[in-house]
Design a protein around this motif. Structure first.
Motif, PDB file in Angstrom:
ATOM      1  N   HIS A   1       0.924  74.107 -45.327  1.00 39.30           N
ATOM      2  CA  HIS A   1       0.277  75.380 -45.006  1.00 39.30           C
ATOM      3  C   HIS A   1       0.441  75.782 -43.548  1.00 39.30           C
ATOM      4  O   HIS A   1      -0.497  75.741 -42.769  1.00 39.30           O
ATOM      5  CB  HIS A   1      -1.206  75.318 -45.375  1.00 39.30           C
ATOM      6  CG  HIS A   1      -1.435  75.341 -46.848  1.00 39.30           C
ATOM      7  ND1 HIS A   1      -2.693  75.268 -47.389  1.00 39.30           N
ATOM      8  CD2 HIS A   1      -0.589  75.429 -47.889  1.00 39.30           C
ATOM      9  CE1 HIS A   1      -2.597  75.310 -48.714  1.00 39.30           C
ATOM     10  NE2 HIS A   1      -1.336  75.398 -49.034  1.00 39.30           N
ATOM     11  N   ASN A   2       1.646  76.203 -43.203  1.00 39.10           N
ATOM     12  CA  ASN A   2       1.828  76.790 -41.885  1.00 39.10           C
ATOM     13  C   ASN A   2       1.441  78.269 -41.983  1.00 39.10           C
ATOM     14  O   ASN A   2       1.426  78.835 -43.085  1.00 39.10           O
ATOM     15  CB  ASN A   2       3.272  76.608 -41.406  1.00 39.10           C
ATOM     16  CG  ASN A   2       4.259  77.315 -42.316  1.00 39.10           C
ATOM     17  OD1 ASN A   2       4.368  78.540 -42.290  1.00 39.10           O
ATOM     18  ND2 ASN A   2       4.966  76.552 -43.147  1.00 39.10           N
TER      19      ASN A   2
ATOM     20  N   ASP B   1      -7.351  78.307 -40.074  1.00 38.56           N
ATOM     21  CA  ASP B   1      -6.230  77.666 -39.394  1.00 38.56           C
ATOM     22  C   ASP B   1      -5.886  78.344 -38.069  1.00 38.56           C
ATOM     23  O   ASP B   1      -5.398  77.697 -37.149  1.00 38.56           O
ATOM     24  CB  ASP B   1      -4.995  77.642 -40.296  1.00 38.56           C
ATOM     25  CG  ASP B   1      -5.149  76.690 -41.477  1.00 38.56           C
ATOM     26  OD1 ASP B   1      -6.161  75.961 -41.550  1.00 38.56           O
ATOM     27  OD2 ASP B   1      -4.250  76.686 -42.344  1.00 38.56           O
TER      28      ASP B   1
END
Length: 98
Positions: free
Chosen positions: A24-25, A80
């Protein structure tokens, strides 16, 4: 803890339970968000307002699931990137009111 923080916690737990964080970039999470949003749009595609109303009688749960997929990606991406959604939302609404 806010409702948003609780939802972020659930989204992260779901992801971490599957060891998906490694994939999950931000770019791929943003792409996934857009792809899920397109699945929301499929419920509206080629339907008149009356056809959409009829569609919702039998597909409301399906649309709800797609909206939840979009929300999950929004929650994960905001976490994030260190974006406080509650504050950002309030600021955006204040900006839009001007």
């Amino acid at each position: 803890m806010t409702d948003i923080e609780a939802l972020i916690g659930k989204a992260n737990k779901f992801r971490d339970d599957r060891n998906w964080r490694q994939f999950h970039n931000p770019k791929d999470v943003a792409l996934s968000l857009v792809l899920e949003a397109a699945e929301v749009l499929e419920h509206f595609q080629w339907k008149s307002p009356d056809e959409f109303t009829a569609h919702m009688k039998t597909h409301k749960a399906d649309l709800a699931k797609e909206l939840c997929d979009v929300l999950s990606w929004v929650l994960i991406l905001s976490h994030d990137l260190g974006i406080d959604l509650r504050t950002a939302y309030d600021e955006k609404l204040a900006q839009d009111e001007k």
